[in-house]
Design a protein around this motif. Structure first.
Motif, PDB file in Angstrom:
ATOM      1  N   LEU A  34      -5.203  30.391 -13.564  1.00  0.00           N
ATOM      2  CA  LEU A  34      -4.036  29.478 -13.393  1.00  0.00           C
ATOM      3  C   LEU A  34      -3.829  28.571 -14.825  1.00  0.00           C
ATOM      4  O   LEU A  34      -2.880  28.526 -15.318  1.00  0.00           O
ATOM      5  CB  LEU A  34      -4.160  28.600 -12.198  1.00  0.00           C
ATOM      6  N   ALA A  35      -4.894  27.868 -15.030  1.00  0.00           N
ATOM      7  CA  ALA A  35      -4.670  26.797 -16.122  1.00  0.00           C
ATOM      8  C   ALA A  35      -4.939  27.565 -17.458  1.00  0.00           C
ATOM      9  O   ALA A  35      -3.819  27.090 -18.420  1.00  0.00           O
ATOM     10  CB  ALA A  35      -6.104  26.209 -16.324  1.00  0.00           C
ATOM     11  N   GLY A  36      -5.244  28.743 -17.690  1.00  0.00           N
ATOM     12  CA  GLY A  36      -5.268  29.519 -18.840  1.00  0.00           C
ATOM     13  C   GLY A  36      -3.901  29.876 -19.185  1.00  0.00           C
ATOM     14  O   GLY A  36      -3.428  30.001 -20.200  1.00  0.00           O
ATOM     15  N   TYR A  37      -3.446  30.566 -18.017  1.00  0.00           N
ATOM     16  CA  TYR A  37      -1.902  31.202 -18.339  1.00  0.00           C
ATOM     17  C   TYR A  37      -0.790  30.191 -18.237  1.00  0.00           C
ATOM     18  O   TYR A  37       0.347  30.462 -18.651  1.00  0.00           O
ATOM     19  CB  TYR A  37      -1.648  32.224 -17.513  1.00  0.00           C
ATOM     20  N   ILE A  38      -0.972  28.924 -17.783  1.00  0.00           N
ATOM     21  CA  ILE A  38      -0.233  27.792 -17.997  1.00  0.00           C
ATOM     22  C   ILE A  38      -0.120  27.512 -19.246  1.00  0.00           C
ATOM     23  O   ILE A  38       1.083  27.493 -19.966  1.00  0.00           O
ATOM     24  CB  ILE A  38      -0.384  26.553 -16.923  1.00  0.00           C
ATOM     25  N   ALA A  39      -1.340  27.374 -19.963  1.00  0.00           N
ATOM     26  CA  ALA A  39      -1.244  27.054 -21.314  1.00  0.00           C
ATOM     27  C   ALA A  39      -0.844  28.244 -22.177  1.00  0.00           C
ATOM     28  O   ALA A  39      -0.266  27.830 -23.388  1.00  0.00           O
ATOM     29  CB  ALA A  39      -2.867  26.562 -21.639  1.00  0.00           C
ATOM     30  N   PHE A  40      -1.112  29.430 -21.861  1.00  0.00           N
ATOM     31  CA  PHE A  40      -0.590  30.520 -22.528  1.00  0.00           C
ATOM     32  C   PHE A  40       1.035  30.489 -22.499  1.00  0.00           C
ATOM     33  O   PHE A  40       1.560  30.868 -23.573  1.00  0.00           O
ATOM     34  CB  PHE A  40      -1.199  31.660 -21.948  1.00  0.00           C
ATOM     35  N   SER A  41       1.603  30.193 -21.545  1.00  0.00           N
ATOM     36  CA  SER A  41       3.224  30.073 -21.201  1.00  0.00           C
ATOM     37  C   SER A  41       3.429  28.922 -22.262  1.00  0.00           C
ATOM     38  O   SER A  41       4.507  29.221 -22.737  1.00  0.00           O
ATOM     39  CB  SER A  41       3.289  29.866 -19.945  1.00  0.00           C
ATOM     40  N   ILE A  42       2.964  27.870 -22.336  1.00  0.00           N
ATOM     41  CA  ILE A  42       3.352  26.843 -23.227  1.00  0.00           C
ATOM     42  C   ILE A  42       3.171  27.105 -24.645  1.00  0.00           C
ATOM     43  O   ILE A  42       3.894  26.874 -25.593  1.00  0.00           O
ATOM     44  CB  ILE A  42       2.491  25.592 -22.901  1.00  0.00           C
ATOM     45  N   ALA A  43       1.835  27.546 -25.099  1.00  0.00           N
ATOM     46  CA  ALA A  43       1.542  27.726 -26.497  1.00  0.00           C
ATOM     47  C   ALA A  43       1.126  28.999 -26.783  1.00  0.00           C
ATOM     48  O   ALA A  43       0.465  29.189 -27.850  1.00  0.00           O
ATOM     49  CB  ALA A  43       0.234  26.607 -26.815  1.00  0.00           C
ATOM     50  N   ASP A  44       1.408  30.084 -26.277  1.00  0.00           N
ATOM     51  CA  ASP A  44       0.857  31.412 -26.527  1.00  0.00           C
ATOM     52  C   ASP A  44      -0.687  31.402 -26.482  1.00  0.00           C
ATOM     53  O   ASP A  44      -1.321  30.781 -25.826  1.00  0.00           O
ATOM     54  CB  ASP A  44       1.561  31.856 -27.753  1.00  0.00           C
ATOM     55  N   ARG A  45      -1.269  32.469 -27.217  1.00  0.00           N
ATOM     56  CA  ARG A  45      -2.718  33.017 -27.163  1.00  0.00           C
ATOM     57  C   ARG A  45      -3.287  31.888 -27.610  1.00  0.00           C
ATOM     58  O   ARG A  45      -4.593  31.654 -27.067  1.00  0.00           O
ATOM     59  CB  ARG A  45      -2.850  34.112 -28.067  1.00  0.00           C
ATOM     60  N   PRO A  46      -3.181  30.711 -28.497  1.00  0.00           N
ATOM     61  CA  PRO A  46      -4.204  29.839 -28.700  1.00  0.00           C
ATOM     62  C   PRO A  46      -4.257  28.977 -27.389  1.00  0.00           C
ATOM     63  O   PRO A  46      -5.596  28.147 -27.488  1.00  0.00           O
ATOM     64  CB  PRO A  46      -3.392  28.897 -29.967  1.00  0.00           C
ATOM     65  N   GLY A  47      -3.643  28.867 -26.596  1.00  0.00           N
ATOM     66  CA  GLY A  47      -3.631  28.134 -25.242  1.00  0.00           C
ATOM     67  C   GLY A  47      -4.703  28.763 -24.213  1.00  0.00           C
ATOM     68  O   GLY A  47      -5.228  27.826 -23.142  1.00  0.00           O
TER      69      GLY A  47
END
Length: 459
Positions: free
Chosen positions: A177-190
């Motif tokens: 959940l947290a990883g793909y929220i960050a991915f949605s915001i900042a792409d792969r570096p998130g």
């Protein structure tokens, strides 16, 4: 005219395909050619090729998750929530043909990096949810199967192994959940700082709230670092694979562990202790509220909030324990499609169109599968009467489930979980609660629609 479209929802189960179907029907009615790519639970289907996009006059994106628009550069493009695709297909096609041409200029890049609007934040959240749900469902079903093979304590090598698989899958849901929220915001570096934040939320017992905040913190930390860090071009390749993941992980990790995680853990534990202490009238009122939330927007933001409330209650239990809150949530979410199926195929056939009666047959299966979206076609045609009716029945079902002290050990599966021994406590009364709510909603919506038809005929 040729149009290409992309539809996607947080679960990739129902909204995705309903929106695609409605857009196809609308295009046929207008005499347009359309190809719709669906981003469902099994991945992308009917994928748009470069030739499809180049030949298109316009692009429609109906999605509640983040969609990469780079391939649509230079095309007229309209982007809306997936519900718009379900409810307003004709209007969307017309708007798409006169929509602005998509160009990833400075304004669009800025919006892509920092979305402060509600729709942007919700889109990031739903992206995380869409990746997390398969882990929740798989983990829950595996745990239920372990009970089936080895009893409530999962005895035996086979049962213990399956239970272990389920526990691992469930344990991954907060990092995902947290990883793909960050991915949605900042792409792969998130991904790295996001999943780290989710793991910390899990280990600290910060639960859903901790993973949620951690994901957003990680994503926007990456955005901030990208703006601050200016490296020579020779070293720019190190940013996404080394510098950004390490710096962001350290920053997010320390904040989660020593600043944010502590109060969030206390809040999470306080909520769980309060829920566990509920009894009598208070628990019934909670069931009433959760039941209503599950129906009022048919698995929209309100319904998902209730669902994750139930999931959170489940993740704080030990092996073999069942959650009364999760039980009330799931059984309430089954009512809307079952009620509409009952009304359209049994109680009031004559007041529905042929298409609605066919949708009613499908709604039986969707309702039994705990897919609340099965009622959407009916709500789209008559939102007030349908939503009011199913909300009443779902609220009553949730209250009855809590009154009867029914519990469940898994977060999904619908009626098919009923056949797995040990997965549900007080199963007979659980079925009674479902039947009562379904009948109440089914009768109520039939009466309301019949009365409306009579009034219309007298005008």
């Amino acid at each position: 005219m040729k149009i290409v479209a992309n539809t996607s929802c947080s679960t990739g189960i129902a909204h995705t395909y309903m929106a695609a179907e409605n857009l196809e029907i609308a295009a046929k009615e207008k005499g347009y050619e359309i190809k719709v790519e669906t981003q469902g639970s099994i991945g992308a289907e009917n994928i748009l090729t470069l030739e499809d996009i180049q030949a298109a006059d316009a692009v429609v994106i109906a999605a509640s998750t983040s969609v990469n628009k780079d391939r649509f550069y230079g095309k007229r493009l309209i982007e809306v929530d997936v519900n718009e695709g379900i409810n307003n297909g004709l209007e969307l096609l017309e708007k798409a043909l006169v929509a602005p041409v998509y160009k990833a200029g400075e304004k669009e890049a800025e919006e892509k990096q920092v979305k402060t609007s509600k729709s942007g934040i919700y889109s990031h959240l739903m992206t995380g949810v869409s990746y997390m749900i398969p882990f929740v469902v798989t983990g829950g079903i595996c745990i239920a199967l372990a009970f089936a093979f080895g009893g409530i304590n999962a005895k035996g090598d086979l049962a213990q192994s399956i239970n272990e698989f389920g526990g691992i899958a469930m344990g991954l849901m907060w990092p995902i959940l947290a990883g793909y929220i960050a991915f949605s915001i900042a792409d792969r570096p998130g991904l790295v700082p996001g999943m780290l934040a989710g793991m910390l939320a899990s280990s600290m017992n910060a639960g859903f709230l901790g993973a949620l905040l951690g994901g957003f913190l990680a994503g926007y930390t990456i955005i901030l670092l990208k703006k601050v860090l200016k490296l020579p071009s020779a070293f720019s390749g190190l940013l996404p694979v080394l510098i950004l993941p390490v710096l962001s992980s350290l920053f997010v990790g320390f904040l989660m562990k020593f600043v944010i995680g502590i109060p969030i853990t206390a809040i999470n534990e306080g909520i769980m202790n309060w829920l566990n202490s509920l009894s009598g009238v208070n628990s019934i009122l909670l069931g009433l509220l959760l039941g209503a939330m599950m129906a009022i927007d048919l698995a929209g933001p309100i319904g998902k909030a209730a669902y994750f409330f139930g999931v959170a209650s489940l993740t704080n239990l030990g092996a073999g324990e069942t959650s009364e809150i999760m039980a009330a949530v799931m059984i309430s979410g089954m009512v809307p499609p079952l009620a509409m199926a009952l009304s359209s195929t049994v109680l009031g056939k004559n007041i529905y169109t042929n298409e609605e009666r066919e949708a009613g047959k499908t709604a039986w299966v969707l309702g039994l599968s705990f897919i609340s979206e099965g009622a959407i076609p009916f709500a789209a045609a008559d939102p007030f009467r349908v939503l009011a009716s199913v909300t009443v029945g779902s609220a009553i079902t949730g209250a009855l489930s809590m009154l009867f002290k029914c519990g469940i050990a898994v977060p999904h599966g619908g009626f098919f979980i009923f056949f797995i021994p040990g997965s549900i406590t007080n199963i007979l009364m659980y079925i009674v609660a479902l039947a009562v709510g379904t009948v109440i909603s089914g009768v109520l919506v039939t009466v309301l629609k019949t009365q409306a038809g009579r009034k219309a005929s007298t005008l």
